[in-house]
Design a protein around this motif. Structure first.
Motif, PDB file in Angstrom:
ATOM      1  N   HIS A  27       0.879  -1.174   0.000  1.00 56.24           N
ATOM      2  CA  HIS A  27       0.000   0.000   0.000  1.00 56.24           C
ATOM      3  C   HIS A  27       0.906   1.210   0.000  1.00 56.24           C
ATOM      4  CE1 HIS A  27      -3.458  -2.553   1.248  1.00 56.24           C
ATOM      5  NE2 HIS A  27      -2.463  -3.295   1.702  1.00 56.24           N
ATOM      6  N   LEU A  65      -4.937  -5.772  13.286  1.00 52.89           N
ATOM      7  CA  LEU A  65      -5.061  -4.956  12.073  1.00 52.89           C
ATOM      8  C   LEU A  65      -5.686  -3.588  12.372  1.00 52.89           C
ATOM      9  CD1 LEU A  65      -5.019  -4.539   8.986  1.00 52.89           C
ATOM     10  CD2 LEU A  65      -7.109  -5.919   8.840  1.00 52.89           C
ATOM     11  N   PHE A  68      -3.396  -0.990  13.860  1.00 52.08           N
ATOM     12  CA  PHE A  68      -2.510  -0.438  12.837  1.00 52.08           C
ATOM     13  C   PHE A  68      -3.260   0.549  11.947  1.00 52.08           C
ATOM     14  CE2 PHE A  68      -1.842  -1.102   8.233  1.00 52.08           C
ATOM     15  CZ  PHE A  68      -0.762  -0.246   8.078  1.00 52.08           C
ATOM     16  N   TYR A  72      -2.175   4.329  10.810  1.00 54.70           N
ATOM     17  CA  TYR A  72      -1.914   4.458   9.365  1.00 54.70           C
ATOM     18  C   TYR A  72      -2.780   5.568   8.777  1.00 54.70           C
ATOM     19  CZ  TYR A  72      -2.659   2.417   4.580  1.00 54.70           C
ATOM     20  OH  TYR A  72      -2.803   2.162   3.248  1.00 54.70           O
ATOM     21  N   ALA A 177      -9.421  -3.496   0.684  1.00 56.87           N
ATOM     22  CA  ALA A 177      -8.520  -3.442   1.849  1.00 56.87           C
ATOM     23  C   ALA A 177      -9.252  -2.840   3.043  1.00 56.87           C
ATOM     24  CB  ALA A 177      -7.280  -2.617   1.509  1.00 56.87           C
ATOM     25  N   SER A 178      -8.499  -2.658   4.134  1.00 56.30           N
ATOM     26  CA  SER A 178      -8.986  -2.112   5.407  1.00 56.30           C
ATOM     27  C   SER A 178      -9.575  -3.215   6.301  1.00 56.30           C
ATOM     28  CB  SER A 178      -9.969  -0.959   5.159  1.00 56.30           C
ATOM     29  OG  SER A 178     -10.283  -0.331   6.368  1.00 56.30           O
ATOM     30  N   HIS A 205      -8.013  -8.406  -0.398  1.00 53.13           N
ATOM     31  CA  HIS A 205      -7.499  -8.933   0.868  1.00 53.13           C
ATOM     32  C   HIS A 205      -8.542  -9.910   1.401  1.00 53.13           C
ATOM     33  CE1 HIS A 205      -4.763  -5.584   0.648  1.00 53.13           C
ATOM     34  NE2 HIS A 205      -4.273  -5.771   1.864  1.00 53.13           N
ATOM     35  N   GLU A 208      -6.690 -12.640   6.043  1.00 46.25           N
ATOM     36  CA  GLU A 208      -5.549 -12.069   6.795  1.00 46.25           C
ATOM     37  C   GLU A 208      -5.833 -12.344   8.272  1.00 46.25           C
ATOM     38  OE1 GLU A 208      -5.216  -7.794   6.451  1.00 46.25           O
ATOM     39  OE2 GLU A 208      -3.270  -7.723   7.480  1.00 46.25           O
ATOM     40  N   HIS A 229      -2.830 -11.752   1.189  1.00 47.56           N
ATOM     41  CA  HIS A 229      -2.631 -12.497   2.446  1.00 47.56           C
ATOM     42  C   HIS A 229      -3.099 -13.948   2.244  1.00 47.56           C
ATOM     43  CE1 HIS A 229      -1.215  -9.094   4.738  1.00 47.56           C
ATOM     44  NE2 HIS A 229      -2.290  -8.395   4.433  1.00 47.56           N
ATOM     45  N   ASP A 286       3.676  -5.182   2.155  1.00 51.44           N
ATOM     46  CA  ASP A 286       2.405  -4.654   2.671  1.00 51.44           C
ATOM     47  C   ASP A 286       2.513  -3.158   2.993  1.00 51.44           C
ATOM     48  OD1 ASP A 286      -0.276  -4.824   3.263  1.00 51.44           O
ATOM     49  OD2 ASP A 286      -0.060  -5.959   5.107  1.00 51.44           O
ATOM     50  N   ASP A 287       3.055  -2.836   4.168  1.00 52.62           N
ATOM     51  CA  ASP A 287       3.213  -1.434   4.581  1.00 52.62           C
ATOM     52  C   ASP A 287       4.622  -1.273   5.159  1.00 52.62           C
ATOM     53  OD1 ASP A 287       0.300  -0.375   4.322  1.00 52.62           O
ATOM     54  OD2 ASP A 287       0.102  -2.269   5.401  1.00 52.62           O
TER      55      ASP A 287
HETATM   56  N1  ADE Z   1      -4.374  -1.434   4.372  1.00 49.72           N
HETATM   57  C1  ADE Z   1      -3.054  -1.284   4.524  1.00 49.72           C
HETATM   58  N2  ADE Z   1      -2.505  -2.404   4.991  1.00 49.72           N
HETATM   59  C2  ADE Z   1      -3.505  -3.303   5.143  1.00 49.72           C
HETATM   60  C3  ADE Z   1      -3.572  -4.632   5.579  1.00 49.72           C
HETATM   61  N3  ADE Z   1      -2.505  -5.330   5.989  1.00 49.72           N
HETATM   62  N4  ADE Z   1      -4.781  -5.230   5.610  1.00 49.72           N
HETATM   63  C4  ADE Z   1      -5.860  -4.569   5.229  1.00 49.72           C
HETATM   64  N5  ADE Z   1      -5.853  -3.315   4.802  1.00 49.72           N
HETATM   65  C5  ADE Z   1      -4.671  -2.689   4.750  1.00 49.72           C
END
Ligand code: ADE
Ligand code: ZN
Length: 346
Positions: A27, A65, A68, A72, A177-178, A205, A208, A229, A286-287
């Protein structure tokens, strides 16, 4: 398939670093390092909740999650102009090229930023300009995947898709995502169907933190081509067999899984078991600004923790090209480069 010679443990990090690879799950907002975040905050007159880079970094400790995602999201408040998006993506591409990433499929979202009063054009034009520059400066091919935020409604996802359509030629695909739990893929059935009709490539996603059922519905209802994931698939043997048989790639992010406590330790990560089960897995960051490492740190730490070797290194890099959405001629060029890197390594 190339015959892979074993490589001594102390030489493995060098091989992992120099082998060409694609990154398919990152991301761009999660690549914003604290130093750049503070610089952008100053440039845009945005106040920061932390006194300095060190205290911000110290806050990057997460239980899950959602923990984070809250931090984020706060970090994205410094992004105000097209140049900010350009600078962020340019910095990522420079860093990725140093890890021998030769191709990147970059996630971003517009909903966060339109929620802060920015236009979709500012976001996409800045990111796209950086992708073009990345190709010229670093020889890296890069394209953009617009992620819908699953904690918001399908109606809002539709709006973000419609707003992006005038810039359709700057986009490769859409993703999801999210916050995963409580927001199953089927919530977005119609918007994914529309994106599919428009010719977008599809990813999501799933699995996860959420259950294997979310992976099934991402595949069966959303009709995605890759799962981001997907590590919870291990709890459903029928799903594991299906993923392997249909060669549906998983974009796995080991340091993310560690930092978000999906696994208690890297040594307990299931990547090795997934590969043994014949799943087309890839390694991604990922991040990277939040989870303690870019793609090569994901490779080296995971290989050390799981005792993986040169054969798995080749397989993972090769999977990254097989799973990417590039055309076949570029795919073959990259796989030739990968083969050459292994043949000449000693
Ligand atoms: N957005 C940023 N990183 C993410 C993650 N690991 N899972 C879901 N959404 C995200
Ligand atoms: Zn992700």
């Amino acid at each position: 398939m190339l015959k892979i010679k074993p490589v001594a443990l102390d030489r493995l990090p060098k091989l992992l670093r120099l082998m060409p690879k694609a990154e398919l799950h990152m991301h761009i907002e999660g690549s914003l390092e604290p130093e750049l975040m503070f610089a952008l905050a100053q440039r845009n007159g945005v106040s920061m909740a932390y006194a300095d880079v060190e205290s911000l970094r110290r806050a990057y400790v997460f239980d899950n999650l959602q923990d984070f995602l809250d931090i984020y999201h706060a970090g994205t408040l410094v992004l105000r102009t097209e140049q900010d998006f350009y600078d962020m993506a340019h910095a990522y591409l420079a860093r990725a090229a140093a890890d021998n990433v030769v191709h990147a499929e970059i996630f971003f979202d517009t909903q966060t930023h339109t929620g802060h009063g920015l236009s979709t054009e500012v976001v996409i034009n800045g990111l796209h300009r950086a992708c073009v520059a990345g190709e010229a400066e670093f020889g890296i091919s890069a394209s953009l995947i617009l992620c819908f935020l699953r904690h918001l409604s399908e109606k809002e996802a539709f709006e973000s898709l419609e707003q992006a359509l005038p810039l359709r030629d700057k986009l490769l695909g859409v993703g999801l995502a999210s916050s995963e739990k409580g927001h199953p893929p089927e919530k977005f059935a119609r918007v994914f169907a529309r994106a599919r009709d428009l010719g977008f490539r599809l990813v999501a996603h799933a699995g996860e933190e959420g259950p294997p059922a979310y992976i099934w519905s991402a595949l069966d209802v959303l009709k995605v081509e890759r799962i981001d994931h997907g590590v919870q698939a291990i709890n459903d043997p029928t799903l594991m067999a299906h993923l392997a048989k249909e060669r549906i790639p998983l974009t796995v992010c080991p340091l993310s899984n560690l930092k978000l406590r999906v696994f208690p330790a890297l040594a307990e990560h299931n990547l090795g078991r997934m590969m043994e089960a014949g799943i087309v897995a890839t390694i991604n960051s990922d991040d990277p600004a939040y989870f303690g490492g870019h793609i090569n740190q994901n490779f080296t730490q995971t290989f050390a923790a799981l005792g993986l070797g040169a054969q798995q290194a080749y397989q993972l890099a090769r999977n990254s090209f097989e799973a990417s959405f590039i055309d076949d001629s570029l795919r073959h060029q990259y796989i030739d480069r990968l083969n050459a890197a292994f043949e000449t390594f000693d």
